[in-house]
Design a protein around this motif. Structure first.
Motif, PDB file in Angstrom:
ATOM      1  N   ALA A   1      10.521-100.559 -24.350  1.00  0.00           N
ATOM      2  CA  ALA A   1      10.407-100.310 -22.913  1.00  0.00           C
ATOM      3  C   ALA A   1      11.609 -99.529 -22.410  1.00  0.00           C
ATOM      4  CB  ALA A   1      10.297-101.635 -22.170  1.00  0.00           C
ATOM      5  N   ILE A   2      11.361 -98.651 -21.445  1.00  0.00           N
ATOM      6  CA  ILE A   2      12.434 -97.867 -20.829  1.00  0.00           C
ATOM      7  C   ILE A   2      12.749 -98.371 -19.433  1.00  0.00           C
ATOM      8  CG2 ILE A   2      11.952 -95.768 -22.157  1.00  0.00           C
ATOM      9  CD1 ILE A   2      10.462 -94.729 -19.611  1.00  0.00           C
ATOM     10  N   SER A   3      12.204 -99.520 -19.077  1.00  0.00           N
ATOM     11  CA  SER A   3      12.306 -99.998 -17.703  1.00  0.00           C
ATOM     12  C   SER A   3      13.723-100.344 -17.269  1.00  0.00           C
ATOM     13  CB  SER A   3      11.404-101.224 -17.544  1.00  0.00           C
ATOM     14  OG  SER A   3      11.719-102.214 -18.507  1.00  0.00           O
ATOM     15  N   SER A   4      14.669-100.490 -18.188  1.00  0.00           N
ATOM     16  CA  SER A   4      16.019-100.890 -17.814  1.00  0.00           C
ATOM     17  C   SER A   4      17.038 -99.759 -17.892  1.00  0.00           C
ATOM     18  CB  SER A   4      16.488-102.041 -18.717  1.00  0.00           C
ATOM     19  OG  SER A   4      16.570-101.605 -20.064  1.00  0.00           O
ATOM     20  N   VAL A   5      16.574 -98.567 -18.236  1.00  0.00           N
ATOM     21  CA  VAL A   5      17.529 -97.475 -18.423  1.00  0.00           C
ATOM     22  C   VAL A   5      17.235 -96.279 -17.532  1.00  0.00           C
ATOM     23  CG1 VAL A   5      18.003 -98.140 -20.808  1.00  0.00           C
ATOM     24  CG2 VAL A   5      16.233 -96.430 -20.334  1.00  0.00           C
ATOM     25  N   VAL A   6      18.259 -95.498 -17.320  1.00  0.00           N
ATOM     26  CA  VAL A   6      18.119 -94.247 -16.595  1.00  0.00           C
ATOM     27  C   VAL A   6      17.299 -93.268 -17.428  1.00  0.00           C
ATOM     28  CG1 VAL A   6      20.299 -93.393 -17.535  1.00  0.00           C
ATOM     29  CG2 VAL A   6      19.370 -92.371 -15.458  1.00  0.00           C
ATOM     30  N   MET A   7      16.507 -92.456 -16.725  1.00  0.00           N
ATOM     31  CA  MET A   7      15.740 -91.393 -17.360  1.00  0.00           C
ATOM     32  C   MET A   7      16.095 -90.072 -16.685  1.00  0.00           C
ATOM     33  SD  MET A   7      13.986 -92.835 -19.743  1.00  0.00           S
ATOM     34  CE  MET A   7      12.843 -91.531 -20.170  1.00  0.00           C
ATOM     35  N   GLY A   8      16.050 -89.012 -17.458  1.00  0.00           N
ATOM     36  CA  GLY A   8      16.397 -87.721 -16.895  1.00  0.00           C
ATOM     37  C   GLY A   8      15.540 -86.605 -17.443  1.00  0.00           C
ATOM     38  N   TRP A   9      15.530 -85.515 -16.707  1.00  0.00           N
ATOM     39  CA  TRP A   9      14.908 -84.266 -17.151  1.00  0.00           C
ATOM     40  C   TRP A   9      15.999 -83.197 -17.211  1.00  0.00           C
ATOM     41  CZ3 TRP A   9      10.061 -83.588 -18.971  1.00  0.00           C
ATOM     42  CH2 TRP A   9       9.090 -84.552 -18.673  1.00  0.00           C
TER      43      TRP A   9
END
Length: 124
Positions: free
Chosen positions: A28-36
């Motif tokens: 799961a990526i629900s706890s981390v920052v995401m970027g483009w």
């Protein structure tokens, strides 16, 4: 280990819109920052947009502010980039990235997992 797969790129005329998706698998990526980020030929990879773990905080590069919108659906383990009013200079390979902290980050060095990229080409 998380894997990221971008989709939604393509060829569009200037002034048009595209919506990029980044599907995560493996964890799961629900706890981390995401970027483009994006990289044009002969140029460095540059920051485009970032979103914190719960979607409440975002940040954008000045060049895309007001035209691009980053969002995330943690239930679907997916991040999006809505791109409107596209310009020729938006042409690049767009990469999705997962970070190591929870709040928005603009530096590529805060991200440790990258997708393979999706090509966006804007014709003038």
């Amino acid at each position: 280990q998380v894997q990221l797969v971008e989709s939604g790129g393509g060829l569009v005329q200037a002034g048009g819109s595209l919506r990029l998706s980044c599907a995560a698998s493996g964890r799961a990526i629900s706890s981390v920052v995401m970027g483009w980020f994006r990289q044009a030929p002969g140029k460095e990879r540059e920051f485009v947009a970032t979103i914190g773990w719960n979607g409440a905080s975002t940040a954008y590069a000045e060049s895309v502010k007001g035209r691009f919108t980053i969002s995330r659906d943690n239930a679907k383990n997916t991040v999006y980039l809505q791109m409107n009013s596209l310009k020729f200079e938006d042409t690049a390979i767009y990469y999705c990235a997962a970070g190591v902290v929870s709040s928005p980050r603009t530096s590529k060095y805060n991200y440790n997992t990258w997708g393979q990229g999706t090509q966006v080409t804007v014709s003038s």
